[in-house]
Design a protein around this motif. Structure first.
Motif, short mmCIF file in Angstrom:
data_model
loop_
_atom_site.label_atom_id
_atom_site.label_comp_id
_atom_site.label_asym_id
_atom_site.label_seq_id
_atom_site.Cartn_x
_atom_site.Cartn_y
_atom_site.Cartn_z
N TYR A 148 -2.81 -15.10 -46.61
CA TYR A 148 -1.53 -14.01 -47.32
C TYR A 148 -0.50 -13.33 -46.64
O TYR A 148 0.28 -14.13 -46.41
N GLU A 149 -1.86 -12.62 -46.21
CA GLU A 149 -0.87 -11.29 -45.22
C GLU A 149 0.06 -11.98 -44.23
O GLU A 149 1.43 -12.25 -43.85
N LYS A 150 -0.50 -13.36 -43.54
CA LYS A 150 0.06 -14.10 -42.75
C LYS A 150 1.51 -14.46 -42.65
O LYS A 150 2.72 -14.70 -42.49
N SER A 151 1.26 -15.10 -44.54
CA SER A 151 2.74 -16.02 -44.74
C SER A 151 3.86 -14.71 -45.74
O SER A 151 5.06 -15.43 -44.85
N ILE A 152 3.00 -13.55 -45.03
CA ILE A 152 4.43 -12.70 -45.99
C ILE A 152 4.16 -12.04 -44.47
O ILE A 152 5.91 -11.82 -44.58
N TYR A 153 4.10 -12.13 -43.11
CA TYR A 153 4.99 -11.14 -42.29
C TYR A 153 6.12 -12.77 -41.37
O TYR A 153 7.38 -12.71 -40.82
N LYS A 154 5.68 -13.99 -41.74
CA LYS A 154 6.57 -14.71 -41.83
C LYS A 154 7.71 -15.19 -42.32
O LYS A 154 8.50 -15.61 -41.52
N ALA A 155 7.67 -14.59 -43.39
CA ALA A 155 8.89 -14.86 -44.37
C ALA A 155 9.23 -13.62 -44.08
O ALA A 155 10.51 -13.50 -43.78
N GLN A 156 8.92 -12.64 -43.75
CA GLN A 156 9.74 -11.18 -43.75
C GLN A 156 10.42 -11.60 -41.87
O GLN A 156 11.79 -11.70 -41.91
N ARG A 157 10.01 -12.49 -41.17
CA ARG A 157 10.74 -12.78 -39.92
C ARG A 157 11.66 -14.12 -39.79
O ARG A 157 12.53 -13.91 -39.04
N ASN A 158 11.45 -14.32 -40.55
CA ASN A 158 12.38 -16.09 -41.16
C ASN A 158 13.60 -15.38 -41.93
O ASN A 158 14.61 -15.21 -41.74
N CYS B 10 -3.02 -12.34 -53.84
CA CYS B 10 -4.89 -12.42 -53.53
C CYS B 10 -4.45 -10.74 -53.24
O CYS B 10 -4.15 -10.31 -51.43
N THR B 11 -4.91 -9.97 -53.91
CA THR B 11 -4.93 -8.83 -54.05
C THR B 11 -6.35 -7.92 -54.72
O THR B 11 -6.54 -7.05 -54.13
N ILE C 35 13.32 -18.83 -49.52
CA ILE C 35 12.43 -17.80 -49.15
C ILE C 35 12.25 -16.96 -50.16
O ILE C 35 10.84 -16.45 -50.06
N TYR C 36 13.13 -17.08 -51.19
CA TYR C 36 12.98 -16.15 -52.19
C TYR C 36 12.29 -16.70 -53.24
O TYR C 36 10.88 -16.00 -53.75
N TRP C 37 12.66 -18.23 -52.96
CA TRP C 37 11.94 -19.04 -54.40
C TRP C 37 9.91 -18.66 -53.95
O TRP C 37 9.69 -18.40 -54.87
N LYS C 38 10.33 -19.00 -52.28
CA LYS C 38 8.31 -19.34 -52.19
C LYS C 38 8.11 -17.72 -52.78
O LYS C 38 6.51 -17.72 -52.62
#
Length: 129
Positions: free
Chosen positions: A82-92, A69-70, A59-62
């Motif tokens: 982009y926001e969905k991938s951030i939320y999934k990373a936080q959940r993981n 995308c700002t 997760i850190y590497w990714k």
């Protein structure tokens, strides 16, 4: 990639159920049987700690190599993805931390109960003498 998160989710659910079962007040005989059974399973299930650490490193590497995308260049769908991938990373990350913490809690509960049993045995021997 989703299979590893499903496995980790099931492991966390099983650890949570085990922790709840170990902390529920039960008769001494049942509690000792449960603790001995869980203690036997603890060592083989230690794989979850390095697995979670590996997932955290992934997760850190990714996160470090993720395209940002700002700006105004991004479309609404790209920004949502982009926001969905951030939320999934936080959940993981929370899932990995929960797996390690629950394993440690179960280990400490079993160890605590075994220490209490050994102290009771020593006390019983002293009373018999």
């Amino acid at each position: 990639m989703a299979l590893q998160w499903i496995i980790l989710t099931y492991v966390v659910a099983a650890e949570a159920a085990t922790a709840i079962l170990l902390t529920v007040p039960t008769p001494k005989v049942i509690k000792s049987k449960m603790v001995s059974l869980v203690s036997l399973v603890l060592q083989p299930s230690l794989f979850i700690v390095p697995f979670s650490v590996f997932q955290l490193m992934d997760i850190y590497w990714k996160q470090e190599h993720r395209l940002m995308c700002t700006g105004e260049i991004c479309t609404a769908s790209e920004r949502d993805r982009y926001e969905k991938s951030i939320y999934k990373a936080q959940r993981n990350v929370i899932l990995c931390a929960a797996a390690v913490l629950l394993y440690w809690f179960i280990y400490r509960i079993c160890r605590y109960y075994k220490d209490i049993q050994s102290m009771e045995e020593v006390e019983r021997r002293y009373k018999d003498e």
